[in-house]
Design a protein around this motif. Structure first.
Motif, PDB file in Angstrom:
ATOM      1  N   ASP A  57      11.510  54.967 -15.680  1.00  0.00           N
ATOM      2  CA  ASP A  57      11.787  56.397 -15.830  1.00  0.00           C
ATOM      3  C   ASP A  57      13.269  56.600 -16.134  1.00  0.00           C
ATOM      4  OD1 ASP A  57       9.109  56.900 -15.022  1.00  0.00           O
ATOM      5  OD2 ASP A  57       9.731  56.669 -12.936  1.00  0.00           O
ATOM      6  N   GLY A  58      13.579  57.620 -16.938  1.00  0.00           N
ATOM      7  CA  GLY A  58      14.948  57.865 -17.339  1.00  0.00           C
ATOM      8  C   GLY A  58      15.882  58.211 -16.195  1.00  0.00           C
ATOM      9  N   GLN A  59      17.128  57.794 -16.306  1.00  0.00           N
ATOM     10  CA  GLN A  59      18.165  58.094 -15.324  1.00  0.00           C
ATOM     11  C   GLN A  59      19.492  58.251 -16.055  1.00  0.00           C
ATOM     12  OE1 GLN A  59      17.603  58.566 -12.037  1.00  0.00           O
ATOM     13  NE2 GLN A  59      15.432  58.017 -12.212  1.00  0.00           N
ATOM     14  N   SER A  60      20.399  59.055 -15.468  1.00  0.00           N
ATOM     15  CA  SER A  60      21.715  59.219 -16.077  1.00  0.00           C
ATOM     16  C   SER A  60      22.716  59.658 -15.019  1.00  0.00           C
ATOM     17  CB  SER A  60      21.662  60.263 -17.202  1.00  0.00           C
ATOM     18  OG  SER A  60      21.269  61.522 -16.696  1.00  0.00           O
ATOM     19  N   GLU A  85       5.890  64.323 -11.148  1.00  0.00           N
ATOM     20  CA  GLU A  85       6.126  65.529 -10.347  1.00  0.00           C
ATOM     21  C   GLU A  85       7.286  66.348 -10.898  1.00  0.00           C
ATOM     22  OE1 GLU A  85       5.834  66.231  -5.612  1.00  0.00           O
ATOM     23  OE2 GLU A  85       7.344  64.791  -6.258  1.00  0.00           O
ATOM     24  N   ALA A  86       8.305  65.654 -11.392  1.00  0.00           N
ATOM     25  CA  ALA A  86       9.489  66.352 -11.898  1.00  0.00           C
ATOM     26  C   ALA A  86       9.361  66.736 -13.370  1.00  0.00           C
ATOM     27  CB  ALA A  86      10.717  65.468 -11.713  1.00  0.00           C
ATOM     28  N   ALA A  87       8.241  66.379 -13.998  1.00  0.00           N
ATOM     29  CA  ALA A  87       8.013  66.636 -15.428  1.00  0.00           C
ATOM     30  C   ALA A  87       9.147  66.064 -16.275  1.00  0.00           C
ATOM     31  CB  ALA A  87       7.830  68.128 -15.689  1.00  0.00           C
ATOM     32  N   ASN A  88       9.567  64.846 -15.912  1.00  0.00           N
ATOM     33  CA  ASN A  88      10.640  64.183 -16.656  1.00  0.00           C
ATOM     34  C   ASN A  88      10.162  63.566 -17.958  1.00  0.00           C
ATOM     35  OD1 ASN A  88      12.597  64.803 -14.809  1.00  0.00           O
ATOM     36  ND2 ASN A  88      12.506  62.855 -13.735  1.00  0.00           N
ATOM     37  N   ASP A  89       8.846  63.489 -18.135  1.00  0.00           N
ATOM     38  CA  ASP A  89       8.291  62.999 -19.388  1.00  0.00           C
ATOM     39  C   ASP A  89       7.067  63.843 -19.724  1.00  0.00           C
ATOM     40  OD1 ASP A  89       6.246  62.003 -17.736  1.00  0.00           O
ATOM     41  OD2 ASP A  89       7.097  59.992 -17.701  1.00  0.00           O
ATOM     42  N   PHE A  90       6.416  63.518 -20.814  1.00  0.00           N
ATOM     43  CA  PHE A  90       5.363  64.407 -21.287  1.00  0.00           C
ATOM     44  C   PHE A  90       4.156  64.438 -20.361  1.00  0.00           C
ATOM     45  CE2 PHE A  90       3.162  60.692 -22.813  1.00  0.00           C
ATOM     46  CZ  PHE A  90       1.843  61.078 -22.962  1.00  0.00           C
ATOM     47  N   TYR A  91       3.927  63.376 -19.587  1.00  0.00           N
ATOM     48  CA  TYR A  91       2.781  63.382 -18.685  1.00  0.00           C
ATOM     49  C   TYR A  91       2.881  64.525 -17.669  1.00  0.00           C
ATOM     50  CZ  TYR A  91       1.737  58.684 -20.451  1.00  0.00           C
ATOM     51  OH  TYR A  91       1.446  57.607 -21.254  1.00  0.00           O
ATOM     52  N   GLY A  92       4.077  64.686 -17.108  1.00  0.00           N
ATOM     53  CA  GLY A  92       4.279  65.776 -16.161  1.00  0.00           C
ATOM     54  C   GLY A  92       4.179  67.136 -16.818  1.00  0.00           C
ATOM     55  N   LYS A  93       4.715  67.263 -18.033  1.00  0.00           N
ATOM     56  CA  LYS A  93       4.702  68.534 -18.747  1.00  0.00           C
ATOM     57  C   LYS A  93       3.293  68.913 -19.189  1.00  0.00           C
ATOM     58  CE  LYS A  93       9.338  67.524 -20.544  1.00  0.00           C
ATOM     59  NZ  LYS A  93      10.090  67.089 -21.747  1.00  0.00           N
TER      60      LYS A  93
END
Length: 362
Positions: free
Chosen positions: A61-64, A119-127
Motif C-alpha cells: 500500500d502507498g506511503q509518503s 478502509e481508508a479508500a487509498n486505492d480503487f478497491y476502497g473507493k
C-alpha cells in the motif's frame, strides 16, 4: 553389559532427537519498507540480523512523508484509480530490498493488500467497493485475483525470475492484512480467504518453497476461524494479538494441537508490548512505562509465545528511534527497549518449535 549398551543407545537416540528438534524464530513487520533509503535499510537490516530476525512482513500500500519517525521515499499504492491503473514502484523498490535482505539472512512475507487501505479508500478497491462489497462482489473478486497474478508474475531483475519462483527471497504470500477486520460476514470472509489462497497457490505453479498464509485478525480466536483449518490452499494460519491473555501459553497450545491435526502451521504474525501504561490491546494514550517494566513485558510475553512453539513477528521494529505516536508498540533499533527485544528475538531462535519452518528460512 547388554543393559548398559541399551541404555547408552536409548540415551543417544534421545539426545539426537533433542538436537534435531525444529527451532522457532523471530520476525518483524515494517509496512513501509519499500520507502527506506539505502542507509536506512542498512541500519534496519543490521539491527534485525543482530536480533536473530529471519522474516520481515511488508505491504504493497502507498506511503509518503514521515512514517513512524522515518522520513521515507514515497511510493504509490500498486493499483490507484482502477483495476488496470498499475504503479509498480512498490514492487520495483522491493526487488532491490529483498535482495539486500537476503544478504542478512532475511526473507520477506508479502502482504498483497491491506484492510487498512480498503478502509481508508487509498486505492480503487476502497473507493469502488468499501469494506462491505469487496469480499462478495464478483467483479472485485476477479480484479483481486488479477492483482495476485500481477504481483506474483513480477520479475526481479537480479535473479530474472518472477516473485512466484523467488523462494530465495520470499517466505510467504498473504492475500490481505486483517481481511474483514470486524468479521461482519464470517462465511463470506472465509470463502474469500480460501479463494484467494487458492489463487496464490495457482500462481505459485507448483513451487512449494513459498508458503501461503492468512493475514491475521484482530485477536487470537478471530484470527483462527474454523474454516481456515479445512482450507487446503492455506499452509499457515496467522495470529494477530495484543491482549496479554492471548500471549499465554495455555491459550495458544490448543490451537497448536488443532493446527497440527489439520496439517497447518501457525505464526504469531503481529504482537507487541505497549510503551505506555494503557491497556496493551488499546495502546493509545497513557503515561510511559518504566523502561525496565516494558523490558520485562517484552521478555515474558515473547517467552510465553515461544513456549507454545509458535514463531513470532513483532509489531514493529523501526530503523530509527520510536517517536511514541498513538498505538505505540514500536521499538527502534538501538533505542530504549531494543536490548530486551533483541534478547527475546535471539531466544526465540533457540526455542523448540511446534512446526518445522527450516526449509523456508535462510
Amino acid at each position: 553389559m547388554k543393559l548398559f549398551y541399551l541404555v547408552t543407545l536409548l540415551f543417544g537416540l534421545s539426545s539426537l532427537s533433542t538436537t534435531l528438534a525444529a527451532k522457532s524464530f523471530s520476525a518483524s513487520n515494517l509496512y513501509y519498507a519499500a520507502g527506506l533509503t539505502d542507509s536506512q535499510s542498512t541500519t534496519f537490516l543490521e539491527g534485525l540480523q543482530s536480533a536473530g530476525v529471519k522474516v520481515l512482513r511488508v505491504w504493497l500500500d502507498g506511503q509518503s512523508g514521515t512514517v513512524k519517525g522515518t522520513p521515507i521515499n514515497g511510493f504509490s499504492s500498486l493499483q490507484v484509480d482502477g483495476p488496470d491503473d498499475w504503479d509498480d514502484t512498490v514492487l520495483n523498490r522491493l526487488d532491490s530490498f529483498m535482495v539486500k535482505a537476503n544478504k542478512y539472512g532475511i526473507k520477506l512475507l508479502i502482504s498483497i493488500h491491506s484492510y487498512n487501505a480498503l478502509e481508508a479508500a487509498n486505492d480503487f478497491y476502497g473507493k469502488w467497493y468499501g469494506t462491505g462489497d469487496f469480499y462478495t462482489n464478483t467483479d472485485a473478486i476477479g480484479y483481486f485475483k488479477k492483482r495476485i497474478a500481477h504481483v506474483m508474475a513480477h520479475v526481479n531483475p537480479t535473479n530474472n525470475k518472477p516473485w512466484s519462483q523467488s523462494s530465495e527471497y520470499i517466505f510467504a504470500f498473504e492475500a490481505q492484512n486483517e481481511a474483514m477486520h470486524q468479521q461482519e460476514n464470517p462465511s463470506a470472509l472465509t470463502s474469500w480467504q480460501c479463494t484467494m489462497a487458492q489463487a496464490i497457490q495457482d500462481n505459485l505453479s507448483g513451487n512449494t518453497g513459498i508458503l501461503v498464509t492468512t493475514g491475521g485478525g484482530a485477536y487470537l480466536s478471530n484470527s483462527l476461524l474454523d474454516a481456515y483449518f479445512s482450507c487446503d490452499a492455506l499452509d499457515v494460519l496467522a495470529i494477530h494479538a495484543y491482549g496479554t491473555g492471548d500471549f499465554a501459553t495455555n491459550a495458544l497450545s490448543p490451537y497448536v494441537d488443532r493446527a497440527k491435526d489439520a496439517g497447518k502451521m501457525l505464526i504469531m504474525q503481529e504482537w507487541g508490548a505497549c510503551y505506555t501504561d494503557a491497556s496493551n490491546n488499546n495502546c493509545n494514550g497513557g503515561s510511559a512505562l518504566n523502561s525496565g517494566t516494558r523490558d520485562s513485558n517484552i521478555g515474558k510475553w515473547a517467552a510465553s509465545i515461544d513456549a507454545a512453539g509458535i514463531p513470532w513477528f513483532y509489531w514493529q521494529i523501526l530503523p530509527n528511534d520510536d517517536p511514541h505516536q498513538g498505538w505505540d508498540y514500536e521499538v527502534g533499533v538501538d533505542d530504549v527497549n531494543w536490548e530486551a527485544l533483541k534478547a527475546a528475538g535471539l531466544a526465540a531462535g533457540n526455542a523448540d518449535a511446534a512446526f518445522d519452518f527450516s526449509a523456508y528460512l535462510l
